[in-house]
Design an enzyme around this catalytic site. Sequence first.
Site, mmCIF file in Angstrom:
data_model
loop_
_atom_site.group_PDB
_atom_site.id
_atom_site.type_symbol
_atom_site.label_atom_id
_atom_site.label_comp_id
_atom_site.label_asym_id
_atom_site.label_seq_id
_atom_site.Cartn_x
_atom_site.Cartn_y
_atom_site.Cartn_z
ATOM 1 N N SER A 119 20.017 31.503 19.816
ATOM 2 C CA SER A 119 19.139 31.532 18.647
ATOM 3 C C SER A 119 17.679 31.564 19.043
ATOM 4 C CB SER A 119 19.339 30.274 17.809
ATOM 5 O OG SER A 119 20.678 30.087 17.526
ATOM 6 N N HIS A 140 21.504 38.898 18.687
ATOM 7 C CA HIS A 140 21.508 37.641 17.927
ATOM 8 C C HIS A 140 22.000 37.848 16.499
ATOM 9 C CE1 HIS A 140 19.222 34.166 15.905
ATOM 10 N NE2 HIS A 140 20.412 33.771 16.287
ATOM 11 N N GLU A 152 19.324 40.608 15.457
ATOM 12 C CA GLU A 152 18.098 40.757 16.242
ATOM 13 C C GLU A 152 18.498 41.251 17.640
ATOM 14 O OE1 GLU A 152 14.909 37.417 14.713
ATOM 15 O OE2 GLU A 152 16.569 36.691 15.936
ATOM 16 N N ASN A 190 14.114 32.862 13.697
ATOM 17 C CA ASN A 190 14.096 31.413 13.899
ATOM 18 C C ASN A 190 12.702 30.851 14.096
ATOM 19 O OD1 ASN A 190 16.709 30.531 13.414
ATOM 20 N ND2 ASN A 190 17.393 31.378 15.362
HETATM 21 N N1 CAA Z 1 32.574 33.341 6.611
HETATM 22 C C1 CAA Z 1 32.896 34.482 5.998
HETATM 23 N N2 CAA Z 1 32.544 34.775 4.735
HETATM 24 C C2 CAA Z 1 31.876 33.851 4.057
HETATM 25 C C3 CAA Z 1 31.498 32.618 4.622
HETATM 26 C C4 CAA Z 1 31.902 32.382 5.952
HETATM 27 N N3 CAA Z 1 31.596 31.254 6.585
HETATM 28 N N4 CAA Z 1 30.834 31.906 3.706
HETATM 29 C C5 CAA Z 1 30.768 32.665 2.606
HETATM 30 N N5 CAA Z 1 31.375 33.834 2.809
HETATM 31 C C6 CAA Z 1 31.490 34.944 1.876
HETATM 32 C C7 CAA Z 1 32.518 34.613 0.853
HETATM 33 O O1 CAA Z 1 33.742 35.291 1.184
HETATM 34 C C8 CAA Z 1 31.939 35.127 -0.445
HETATM 35 O O2 CAA Z 1 32.462 36.354 -0.775
HETATM 36 P P1 CAA Z 1 33.634 36.425 -1.874
HETATM 37 O O3 CAA Z 1 33.343 35.385 -2.912
HETATM 38 O O4 CAA Z 1 33.536 37.803 -2.362
HETATM 39 O O5 CAA Z 1 34.876 36.115 -1.110
HETATM 40 C C9 CAA Z 1 30.451 35.363 -0.174
HETATM 41 O O6 CAA Z 1 30.235 35.124 1.202
HETATM 42 C C10 CAA Z 1 29.655 34.410 -1.001
HETATM 43 O O7 CAA Z 1 30.107 33.096 -0.723
HETATM 44 P P2 CAA Z 1 30.218 31.936 -1.805
HETATM 45 O O8 CAA Z 1 30.465 32.525 -3.153
HETATM 46 O O9 CAA Z 1 31.177 30.931 -1.276
HETATM 47 O O10 CAA Z 1 28.852 31.193 -1.778
HETATM 48 P P3 CAA Z 1 27.392 31.754 -1.910
HETATM 49 O O11 CAA Z 1 27.286 32.877 -2.859
HETATM 50 O O12 CAA Z 1 26.581 30.560 -2.090
HETATM 51 O O13 CAA Z 1 27.091 32.370 -0.468
HETATM 52 C C11 CAA Z 1 26.254 32.162 1.708
HETATM 53 C C12 CAA Z 1 27.225 31.635 0.681
HETATM 54 C C13 CAA Z 1 26.652 33.588 2.100
HETATM 55 C C14 CAA Z 1 26.354 31.259 2.921
HETATM 56 C C15 CAA Z 1 24.818 32.183 1.082
HETATM 57 O O14 CAA Z 1 24.535 30.940 0.550
HETATM 58 C C16 CAA Z 1 23.749 32.555 2.061
HETATM 59 O O15 CAA Z 1 23.526 33.719 2.330
HETATM 60 N N6 CAA Z 1 23.067 31.539 2.592
HETATM 61 C C17 CAA Z 1 21.992 31.722 3.566
HETATM 62 C C18 CAA Z 1 22.579 31.971 4.906
HETATM 63 C C19 CAA Z 1 21.523 32.130 5.941
HETATM 64 O O16 CAA Z 1 20.332 32.065 5.712
HETATM 65 N N7 CAA Z 1 21.979 32.323 7.168
HETATM 66 C C20 CAA Z 1 21.098 32.409 8.307
HETATM 67 C C21 CAA Z 1 21.098 31.121 8.996
HETATM 68 S S1 CAA Z 1 20.013 31.120 10.338
HETATM 69 C C22 CAA Z 1 20.938 31.683 11.563
HETATM 70 O O17 CAA Z 1 22.102 31.908 11.508
HETATM 71 C C23 CAA Z 1 20.175 31.917 12.779
HETATM 72 C C24 CAA Z 1 20.420 31.027 13.870
HETATM 73 O O18 CAA Z 1 20.250 31.457 14.986
HETATM 74 C C25 CAA Z 1 20.737 29.613 13.680
#
Ligand code: CAA
Length: 285
Positions: A119, A140, A152, A190
């Site tokens: 990350s 990434h 990335e 990040n």
């Molecule tokens: N794996 C696979 N699919 C997933 C999942 C997972 N862990 N979590 C959610 N989904 C899918 C679900 O299947 C769902 O689709 P369907 O309903 O059609 O099946 C869809 O995503 C939406 O999920 P939910 O309805 O359960 O919930 P939501 O609408 O609140 O979405 C979320 C969940 C996709 C996590 C959304 O809240 C989101 O985009 N959050 C922000 C995520 C983000 O910012 N990520 C970056 C983090 S930083 C990073 O990763 C960098 C690093 O280096 C640390």
Amino acid sequence: MEIKKVGVVGCGIMGGGIAQVAAQAGFEVVASEINETLLKKGLGGIESNLKRNVEKGRMKPEEMAAIMGRIKGTLTTKDFGDCDLVIEAAVENMELKKKIFADLDQVTPKHTILASNTSSMSIIDMAMATKRPDKVLGIHFFNPVPVMRLIEIVRTIATSDETIAAGQAFAKALGKTTVLAKDTAGFIVNRILSSLMATAVRMYENGVASKEDIDTAVQLGLNHPMGPLALADLVGIDTCVAIIDTLYNEFKDPQYIVPPGMRDMVTAGYLGRKTGKGFYDYSKQ
Ligand code: CAA
């Protein structure tokens, strides 16, 4: 260079997601873990993710079987011997990552591209543990990998144009959009996310607002899909602390000082969703 077979080191939240999307895109995948329990957990996570797609009618059972059939789990890096690309997705520990890269350099053919999903850590440090720094880059992914559209691509001062092009082509084959970043701590996302997250935690610790209201404010006031404290729980508090520490070590900018309460959470094992408790409680989900 054509990539056909992909290795993934580590089958946790990120590694499992990477193995899944690579197999879904038609690549043969080898996914490794350090013991049988973690391997089973990682492969089980991929299976239940795919099952959800089948249950929702987005995937045929036979497609799911074909995808699972393309993923081979292993406990030995020797099985990376015929991979064209290996992506390291182990925990955020530089000494461990250097060991993994030195090992991969031994067990993979000369043409193999070695990537890190770190990350925030220095890719050139990992590259110099190998004899092929021109073939090392950052690829990434974001969590959850199957959902997030960005990758990335991180270029060190030693990465060749061919390696960058191969990384970009691989990301495109997964259906992701790429951005190209220099090998500086936190790359693009990040570096931005860490200051947002650290600020939100400090505001919570200082009693500016409740955690729920901080998250609601960012969700509805900035249109983020989730607030920064809920996101920290999703990413993992330990991972967030490791990222923010890396940024502070490189830039010595006080905005990247880890809020003390976050470090306490790591000590207490409140790591977010993966342990059932972080800023929020997930034990009943
Ligand atoms: N794996 C696979 N699919 C997933 C999942 C997972 N862990 N979590 C959610 N989904 C899918 C679900 O299947 C769902 O689709 P369907 O309903 O059609 O099946 C869809 O995503 C939406 O999920 P939910 O309805 O359960 O919930 P939501 O609408 O609140 O979405 C979320 C969940 C996709 C996590 C959304 O809240 C989101 O985009 N959050 C922000 C995520 C983000 O910012 N990520 C970056 C983090 S930083 C990073 O990763 C960098 C690093 O280096 C640390």
